[in-house]
Write a protein that holds these residues in place. Structure first.
Motif, short mmCIF file in Angstrom:
data_model
loop_
_atom_site.label_atom_id
_atom_site.label_comp_id
_atom_site.label_asym_id
_atom_site.label_seq_id
_atom_site.Cartn_x
_atom_site.Cartn_y
_atom_site.Cartn_z
N LEU A 42 0.81 -1.22 0.00
CA LEU A 42 0.00 0.00 0.00
C LEU A 42 0.84 1.27 0.00
N THR A 43 1.98 1.23 0.70
CA THR A 43 2.74 2.46 0.92
C THR A 43 4.09 2.51 0.24
N GLY A 44 4.64 1.35 -0.14
CA GLY A 44 6.00 1.34 -0.66
C GLY A 44 6.99 1.57 0.48
N GLU A 45 8.23 1.95 0.11
CA GLU A 45 9.28 2.11 1.12
C GLU A 45 9.34 3.53 1.69
N ASN A 46 8.30 4.33 1.49
CA ASN A 46 8.40 5.73 1.93
C ASN A 46 8.43 5.85 3.45
N GLU A 47 8.97 6.99 3.92
CA GLU A 47 9.15 7.21 5.35
C GLU A 47 8.14 8.20 5.91
N THR A 48 7.11 8.50 5.15
CA THR A 48 6.11 9.46 5.62
C THR A 48 5.29 8.84 6.75
N PRO A 49 4.65 9.67 7.59
CA PRO A 49 3.79 9.12 8.65
C PRO A 49 2.77 8.14 8.08
N GLY A 50 2.70 6.96 8.66
CA GLY A 50 1.79 5.94 8.14
C GLY A 50 2.40 5.07 7.08
N GLY A 51 3.65 5.41 6.65
CA GLY A 51 4.32 4.64 5.62
C GLY A 51 5.00 3.41 6.19
N PHE A 52 5.63 2.64 5.31
CA PHE A 52 6.18 1.35 5.70
C PHE A 52 7.35 1.51 6.68
N ARG A 53 8.31 2.36 6.32
CA ARG A 53 9.47 2.51 7.20
C ARG A 53 9.10 3.15 8.53
N ALA A 54 8.14 4.03 8.49
CA ALA A 54 7.66 4.63 9.74
C ALA A 54 7.03 3.55 10.63
N ALA A 55 6.35 2.60 9.97
CA ALA A 55 5.75 1.50 10.73
C ALA A 55 6.84 0.63 11.35
N LEU A 56 7.92 0.37 10.60
CA LEU A 56 9.02 -0.42 11.14
C LEU A 56 9.69 0.30 12.30
N ASP A 57 9.82 1.64 12.18
CA ASP A 57 10.40 2.42 13.28
C ASP A 57 9.54 2.29 14.54
N ALA A 58 8.22 2.37 14.35
CA ALA A 58 7.31 2.27 15.49
C ALA A 58 7.37 0.88 16.12
N LEU A 59 7.46 -0.15 15.27
CA LEU A 59 7.54 -1.52 15.78
C LEU A 59 8.85 -1.76 16.52
N GLU A 60 9.95 -1.18 15.97
CA GLU A 60 11.25 -1.39 16.58
C GLU A 60 11.29 -0.78 17.98
N GLY A 61 10.58 0.32 18.15
CA GLY A 61 10.55 0.95 19.46
C GLY A 61 9.68 0.20 20.45
N GLU A 62 8.72 -0.57 19.95
CA GLU A 62 7.76 -1.24 20.83
C GLU A 62 8.04 -2.73 21.05
N ALA A 63 8.35 -3.44 19.94
CA ALA A 63 8.37 -4.90 20.11
C ALA A 63 9.34 -5.64 19.19
N ILE A 64 9.42 -5.27 17.91
CA ILE A 64 10.11 -6.12 16.93
C ILE A 64 11.29 -5.38 16.30
N PRO A 65 12.50 -5.89 16.44
CA PRO A 65 13.64 -5.28 15.74
C PRO A 65 13.42 -5.29 14.23
N ARG A 66 13.98 -4.30 13.56
CA ARG A 66 13.78 -4.17 12.11
C ARG A 66 14.24 -5.43 11.36
N SER A 67 15.40 -5.98 11.75
CA SER A 67 15.90 -7.17 11.05
C SER A 67 14.95 -8.35 11.21
N THR A 68 14.35 -8.47 12.40
CA THR A 68 13.38 -9.54 12.63
C THR A 68 12.15 -9.34 11.78
N ALA A 69 11.69 -8.10 11.69
CA ALA A 69 10.51 -7.80 10.87
C ALA A 69 10.74 -8.21 9.42
N TYR A 70 11.92 -7.91 8.90
CA TYR A 70 12.21 -8.29 7.51
C TYR A 70 12.27 -9.81 7.36
#
Length: 254
Positions: free
Chosen positions: A56-84
């Motif tokens: 839906l969002t591609g790799e963009n870093e805008t609020p609500g985008g994919f990388r922003a989601a990974l940043d939010a997850l990394e802060g809460e529960a899942i490291p980025r490498s694990t998510a990938y």
């Protein structure tokens, strides 16, 4: 009066009472497998949702985008490498489910929809076949980690050759790297005819000799130029091999 002889029970028919610790190990192993399979399924569920977000969002870093989601997850529960890794695991499972080679070919339903619930049910069934060997959920998209993931997947799908390789790793006959690369080579050459090696031939364009014989002569020449600097024990072994080779020389080369 003759005595009736009774046949002693064979060792195979006697039921040996196992010590309690054996049953404890079996129970814990079953619990571990169930926990692992549940963990695999949960990881794949997360990976599938991240795939939807990425589409839906591609790799963009805008609020609500994919990388922003990974940043939010990394802060809460899942490291980025694990998510990938979980994304890759979900992509592999979905590719098999939809019989698609490329992720772009797959139309994912909306999470929460009846079609999504049905898809998750199929994914859960697939995760039940995952073994205790799958201690890492998902893998990188390339390299030895990815090949290991494919090797385990092949074994779990009934590939006897892949299963045999994993058994050889367990017994110490093969290293993990050797098994991974042997399996990758087997997949690459499957169904292909191997060409006979060219030992000696004439290059039709240049008229010069070509083939393995010519390359070996270059190797021999380089070795003879460095002969005195080579270890004496190695030279002694080489002399024995050389004498055996000379004995096989065609008459026109003697």
């Amino acid at each position: 009066m003759s005595k009736t002889l009774t046949k002693p029970k064979s060792a195979t028919t006697r039921k040996v009472k196992q010590p309690p610790v054996i049953q404890e190990i079996i129970t814990i192993s079953h619990d571990l497998r169930e926990h692992l399979r549940k963990s695999c399924f949960d990881a794949v569920r997360i990976g599938a949702r991240l795939l939807v977000l990425h589409k839906l969002t591609g790799e963009n870093e805008t609020p609500g985008g994919f990388r922003a989601a990974l940043d939010a997850l990394e802060g809460e529960a899942i490291p980025r490498s694990t998510a990938y890794r979980w994304i890759n695991a979900a992509a592999a499972l979905l590719g098999k489910h939809f019989e698609a080679d490329e992720l772009a070919e797959i139309e994912l339903p909306e999470p929460g929809s009846p079609a999504w619930i049905k898809l998750e049910s199929s994914m859960e069934i697939a995760c039940r076949g995952m073994s205790v060997r799958r201690l890492t959920i998902g893998s990188a998209t390339n390299g030895d980690e990815a090949r290991l993931d494919k090797l385990i997947t092949s074994a779990e799908d009934g590939d006897s050759d892949a299963e045999a390789m994993l058994e050889k790793v367990a017994s110490g006959e093969l290293t993990l790297v050797q098994a991974i690369r042997a399996n990758a080579g087997r997949k690459t050459t499957k169904g292909k005819n191997r060409k006979d090696p060219i030992y000696l031939d004439i290059d039709g364009r240049t008229g010069e000799p070509r083939g393995l014989f010519c390359k070996s002569l270059i190797t021999l020449s380089n070795t003879f130029n460095r002969w005195d600097s080579i270890d004496e024990i190695a030279r002694e072994k080489a002399r024995s091999a050389w004498k055996s080779l000379v004995a096989q020389l065609p008459k026109d080369l003697r």
